[in-house]
Every structure is written in structure tokens, then in C-alpha cells.
Write a protein that holds these residues in place. Structure first.
Motif, PDB file in Angstrom:
ATOM      1  N   LEU A  17       0.796  -1.223   0.000  1.00 14.32           N
ATOM      2  CA  LEU A  17       0.000   0.000   0.000  1.00 14.32           C
ATOM      3  C   LEU A  17       0.832   1.277   0.000  1.00 14.32           C
ATOM      4  CD1 LEU A  17      -3.041  -0.820   2.293  1.00 14.32           C
ATOM      5  CD2 LEU A  17      -3.011  -0.510  -0.181  1.00 14.32           C
ATOM      6  N   PRO A  18       1.883   1.423   0.806  1.00 13.02           N
ATOM      7  CA  PRO A  18       2.625   2.688   0.794  1.00 13.02           C
ATOM      8  C   PRO A  18       3.189   3.055  -0.575  1.00 13.02           C
ATOM      9  CG  PRO A  18       3.204   1.427   2.714  1.00 13.02           C
ATOM     10  CD  PRO A  18       2.344   0.539   1.850  1.00 13.02           C
ATOM     11  N   SER A  19       3.570   2.090  -1.385  1.00 15.21           N
ATOM     12  CA  SER A  19       4.107   2.422  -2.693  1.00 15.21           C
ATOM     13  C   SER A  19       3.031   3.020  -3.593  1.00 15.21           C
ATOM     14  CB  SER A  19       4.735   1.198  -3.349  1.00 15.21           C
ATOM     15  OG  SER A  19       3.744   0.201  -3.568  1.00 15.21           O
ATOM     16  N   VAL A  20       1.791   2.610  -3.421  1.00 10.74           N
ATOM     17  CA  VAL A  20       0.693   3.170  -4.199  1.00 10.74           C
ATOM     18  C   VAL A  20       0.355   4.572  -3.685  1.00 10.74           C
ATOM     19  CG1 VAL A  20      -1.744   2.900  -4.766  1.00 10.74           C
ATOM     20  CG2 VAL A  20      -0.242   0.910  -4.749  1.00 10.74           C
ATOM     21  N   ALA A  21       0.318   4.743  -2.378  1.00  6.04           N
ATOM     22  CA  ALA A  21      -0.057   6.020  -1.783  1.00  6.04           C
ATOM     23  C   ALA A  21       1.083   7.031  -1.789  1.00  6.04           C
ATOM     24  CB  ALA A  21      -0.530   5.791  -0.353  1.00  6.04           C
ATOM     25  N   ALA A  22       2.272   6.636  -2.182  1.00  8.75           N
ATOM     26  CA  ALA A  22       3.431   7.516  -2.113  1.00  8.75           C
ATOM     27  C   ALA A  22       3.552   8.455  -3.309  1.00  8.75           C
ATOM     28  CB  ALA A  22       4.703   6.689  -1.981  1.00  8.75           C
ATOM     29  N   ALA A  23       2.612   8.412  -4.236  1.00  5.40           N
ATOM     30  CA  ALA A  23       2.661   9.317  -5.381  1.00  5.40           C
ATOM     31  C   ALA A  23       2.557  10.752  -4.884  1.00  5.40           C
ATOM     32  CB  ALA A  23       1.522   9.002  -6.343  1.00  5.40           C
ATOM     33  N   PRO A  24       3.356  11.654  -5.446  1.00  8.03           N
ATOM     34  CA  PRO A  24       3.319  13.037  -4.960  1.00  8.03           C
ATOM     35  C   PRO A  24       1.969  13.687  -5.258  1.00  8.03           C
ATOM     36  CG  PRO A  24       4.673  12.869  -6.936  1.00  8.03           C
ATOM     37  CD  PRO A  24       4.293  11.476  -6.542  1.00  8.03           C
ATOM     38  N   PRO A  25       1.473  14.494  -4.324  1.00  3.93           N
ATOM     39  CA  PRO A  25       0.179  15.139  -4.544  1.00  3.93           C
ATOM     40  C   PRO A  25       0.304  16.259  -5.578  1.00  3.93           C
ATOM     41  CG  PRO A  25       1.165  15.959  -2.538  1.00  3.93           C
ATOM     42  CD  PRO A  25       2.055  14.854  -3.045  1.00  3.93           C
ATOM     43  N   GLU A  26      -0.793  16.569  -6.221  1.00  2.00           N
ATOM     44  CA  GLU A  26      -0.831  17.696  -7.146  1.00  2.00           C
ATOM     45  C   GLU A  26      -0.949  18.966  -6.307  1.00  2.00           C
ATOM     46  OE1 GLU A  26      -3.421  19.296 -10.951  1.00  2.00           O
ATOM     47  OE2 GLU A  26      -3.806  17.307 -10.158  1.00  2.00           O
ATOM     48  N   ILE A  27      -0.084  19.942  -6.571  1.00  2.00           N
ATOM     49  CA  ILE A  27      -0.094  21.171  -5.786  1.00  2.00           C
ATOM     50  C   ILE A  27      -0.211  22.393  -6.694  1.00  2.00           C
ATOM     51  CG2 ILE A  27       1.277  20.168  -3.923  1.00  2.00           C
ATOM     52  CD1 ILE A  27       3.649  21.864  -4.953  1.00  2.00           C
ATOM     53  N   ILE A  28      -0.652  23.482  -6.099  1.00  2.00           N
ATOM     54  CA  ILE A  28      -0.696  24.795  -6.743  1.00  2.00           C
ATOM     55  C   ILE A  28      -0.157  25.796  -5.723  1.00  2.00           C
ATOM     56  CG2 ILE A  28      -2.194  26.637  -7.576  1.00  2.00           C
ATOM     57  CD1 ILE A  28      -4.090  24.582  -8.629  1.00  2.00           C
ATOM     58  N   VAL A  29       0.700  26.697  -6.186  1.00  2.00           N
ATOM     59  CA  VAL A  29       1.197  27.778  -5.341  1.00  2.00           C
ATOM     60  C   VAL A  29       0.519  29.062  -5.801  1.00  2.00           C
ATOM     61  CG1 VAL A  29       3.203  29.107  -4.620  1.00  2.00           C
ATOM     62  CG2 VAL A  29       3.401  26.632  -4.951  1.00  2.00           C
ATOM     63  N   VAL A  30      -0.087  29.777  -4.859  1.00  2.00           N
ATOM     64  CA  VAL A  30      -0.756  31.036  -5.160  1.00  2.00           C
ATOM     65  C   VAL A  30      -0.025  32.138  -4.412  1.00  2.00           C
ATOM     66  CG1 VAL A  30      -2.907  32.346  -4.999  1.00  2.00           C
ATOM     67  CG2 VAL A  30      -2.980  29.893  -5.476  1.00  2.00           C
ATOM     68  N   ARG A  31       0.465  33.125  -5.144  1.00  2.00           N
ATOM     69  CA  ARG A  31       1.183  34.256  -4.533  1.00  2.00           C
ATOM     70  C   ARG A  31       0.346  35.493  -4.757  1.00  2.00           C
ATOM     71  NH1 ARG A  31       6.927  35.952  -4.008  1.00  2.00           N
ATOM     72  NH2 ARG A  31       6.798  36.964  -1.988  1.00  2.00           N
TER      73      ARG A  31
END
Length: 107
Positions: A17-31
Motif C-alpha cells: 500500500l505505501p508504494s501506491v499512496a506515495a505518489a506526490p500530490p498535485e499542488i498549486i502555489v498562489v502568490r
């Protein structure tokens, strides 16, 4: 013997399970720059930035316009499945400052 195999299978499933859940999350930076006007930069990755200008000021009309502009930006990001993960601010002077928000896509 069956219990040992069942326990082994469960442990193996948990180990994968950790290998499946270890995918990096999609992020957005707002300045956000706030001064006599408001500039919002939404970055979805290198070379993938969007600039939004919003009128700002201390009069009720300008404050309302700025608030509605923020609402549109944040509503769009929430509809895309993003939530605020963290924020930090930098004060340039008494009348200007920067706010940075990190949005993460909900799983």
C-alpha cells in the motif's frame, strides 16, 4: 496453516500500500501581492503560471471588488478539488505585502 497464510497475505497487502499512496500530490502555489492593486499569480508548475489583476483600495466599492475577485479565484480552485495546505505572509511595508498559499489536490 490457513491462518498463517491469511496473516502473511494481509501483511504483504499492507506492505504494498505505501508504494501506491506515495505518489506526490498535485499542488498549486498562489502568490498574492496587495498594494494599490492586487496581483494574484497561480502557479501549477514551472512555466505554467497565470496572472490575475484585481482592483483594490480602502473604499467600500474597491474592497468589495477585491473580495469578489478572491472569491472567484478560490472558488475555482476548490471546484478543481484543491484545498489550502498552508499559508505564509511577508510584509513589504505598512501598505504592501505578499501572501503565499499552498493548495493540495484532495485525493
Amino acid at each position: 496453516m490457513k491462518k498463517l497464510l491469511l496473516v502473511g497475505a494481509c501483511l504483504w497487502a499492507l506492505a504494498t500500500l505505501p508504494s501506491v499512496a506515495a505518489a506526490p500530490p498535485e499542488i498549486i502555489v498562489v502568490r498574492i501581492y496587495e498594494g494599490s492593486h492586487t496581483t494574484i499569480i497561480i502557479t501549477r508548475g514551472e512555466g505554467k503560471s497565470e496572472k490575475i489583476e484585481i482592483e483594490n483600495g480602502i473604499a467600500d466599492k474597491r474592497l468589495t471588488q477585491a473580495s469578489e475577485g478572491y472569491y472567484k479565484v478560490f472558488e475555482r480552485l476548490y471546484q478543481e478539488g484543491f484545498t489550502v495546505q498552508s499559508t505564509f505572509t511577508t510584509v513589504y511595508d505598512a501598505n504592501r505585502g505578499f501572501t503565499t498559499l499552498l493548495f493540495v489536490k484532495a485525493p
